[in-house]
Design a protein around this motif. Structure first.
Motif, PDB file in Angstrom:
ATOM      1  N   ASN A  16      23.582  41.490  29.436  1.00 21.17           N
ATOM      2  CA  ASN A  16      24.820  41.484  30.063  1.00 21.17           C
ATOM      3  C   ASN A  16      24.939  42.771  30.739  1.00 21.17           C
ATOM      4  N   VAL A  39      23.255  42.944  33.857  1.00 24.12           N
ATOM      5  CA  VAL A  39      23.813  42.081  34.952  1.00 24.12           C
ATOM      6  C   VAL A  39      25.283  42.821  35.649  1.00 24.12           C
ATOM      7  N   LYS A  40      26.025  43.229  34.626  1.00 22.19           N
ATOM      8  CA  LYS A  40      27.151  43.811  34.863  1.00 22.19           C
ATOM      9  C   LYS A  40      26.682  45.313  36.063  1.00 22.19           C
ATOM     10  N   THR A  45      25.509  43.792  39.338  1.00 20.32           N
ATOM     11  CA  THR A  45      26.426  43.313  40.386  1.00 20.32           C
ATOM     12  C   THR A  45      27.468  44.551  40.777  1.00 20.32           C
ATOM     13  N   SER A  95      18.514  47.168  36.541  1.00 20.21           N
ATOM     14  CA  SER A  95      19.483  46.697  37.124  1.00 20.21           C
ATOM     15  C   SER A  95      19.713  47.439  38.546  1.00 20.21           C
ATOM     16  N   SER A 117      19.175  44.793  41.614  1.00 21.44           N
ATOM     17  CA  SER A 117      20.292  45.062  42.616  1.00 21.44           C
ATOM     18  C   SER A 117      19.598  45.281  44.004  1.00 21.44           C
ATOM     19  N   TYR A 138      30.376  38.356  44.047  1.00 20.74           N
ATOM     20  CA  TYR A 138      29.503  39.470  42.986  1.00 20.74           C
ATOM     21  C   TYR A 138      30.217  38.945  41.759  1.00 20.74           C
ATOM     22  N   TYR A 183      27.889  37.686  38.770  1.00 24.52           N
ATOM     23  CA  TYR A 183      27.569  38.119  37.484  1.00 24.52           C
ATOM     24  C   TYR A 183      27.881  36.879  36.632  1.00 24.52           C
ATOM     25  N   ARG A 185      24.825  35.839  33.859  1.00 24.59           N
ATOM     26  CA  ARG A 185      25.351  35.859  32.230  1.00 24.59           C
ATOM     27  C   ARG A 185      25.108  34.525  31.822  1.00 24.59           C
TER      28      ARG A 185
END
Length: 216
Positions: free
Chosen positions: A41, A44-45, A48, A114, A119, A156, A160, A164
């Motif tokens: 998580n 991913v956070k 994005t 990430s 990204s 985005y 996300y 997730r």
């Protein structure tokens, strides 16, 4: 309002297709194999958020780059059309070019995937950047500019949410479902690419014809 709705539809469909969160899910799961849900998580956070910031920066600063390097908008549209067409063709063949990663590359990026490659270039590649600059050129009014930024933000946020939930969505879609979705989005992307190419080539041809008539 009549022109705003088609513009919003183009923004949403093109960015969702270029970002391709559904096609990114299997690669994301393979890169984060062995990590718990909290670690996934966080990745991913961050991915994005970084993708959103980069795309917004290029979308608003694209015209400055054009002026700095002496690039014409029509020339960029043609080049962007080729880039998006190539991505769309790969997706139509169920071969998303930005997700071809070697095992040794995954190990190198394991500490901070990430940023790279999740990204850049997977969620925010050259196709998405070219699309953002091109759409900003078409956004002649403030409501259209707001619509463009809101569309990027929405895509985005949706990306996300999808990433997730990737551990649950991938088994549901399966390999066949994922390929069908990728081919469908690739077809849409190729149509958008043709529109970009024609939109950039037409003014150039008109100028050439006018210059030719002036010499006669």
């Amino acid at each position: 309002m009549d022109s705003l709705l088609p513009f919003a539809f183009i923004c949403l469909t093109s960015f969702f297709t270029l970002t391709n969160p559904l096609g990114t899910m299997p690669v994301f799961l393979s890169m984060t194999k062995g990590l718990d849900n909290d670690q996934r998580n966080r990745i991913v956070k961050r991915a994005t958020l970084i993708s959103f910031i980069i795309l917004i920066c290029f979308t608003f600063c694209g015209q400055i780059l054009f002026t700095l390097f002496g690039i014409s908008t029509n020339g960029f549209r043609i080049a962007a059309g080729f880039i998006i067409l190539k991505i769309g063709f790969d997706m139509l063949q169920a071969q998303y070019s930005n997700t071809k990663l070697k095992d040794e590359e995954v190990k190198v990026y394991a500490n901070d995937i990430s940023i790279t490659p999740l990204s850049i270039p997977m969620l925010c590649g050259p196709g998405a950047i070219a699309n953002g600059i091109m759409l900003m050129e078409d956004a002649n009014t403030m409501p259209m500019k707001i619509t463009l930024v809101a569309s990027i933000a929405f895509i985005y946020i949706l990306t996300y949410i999808i990433l997730r939930a990737s551990t649950k969505l991938v088994p549901i879609l399966g390999e066949t479902g994922n390929n069908v979705m990728m081919r469908l989005m690739g077809l849409i992307l190729m149509v958008i690419a043709v529109e970009c190419f024609v939109g950039g080539l037409k003014p150039i041809l008109v100028d050439i014809i006018k210059a030719g008539n002036g010499l006669i």
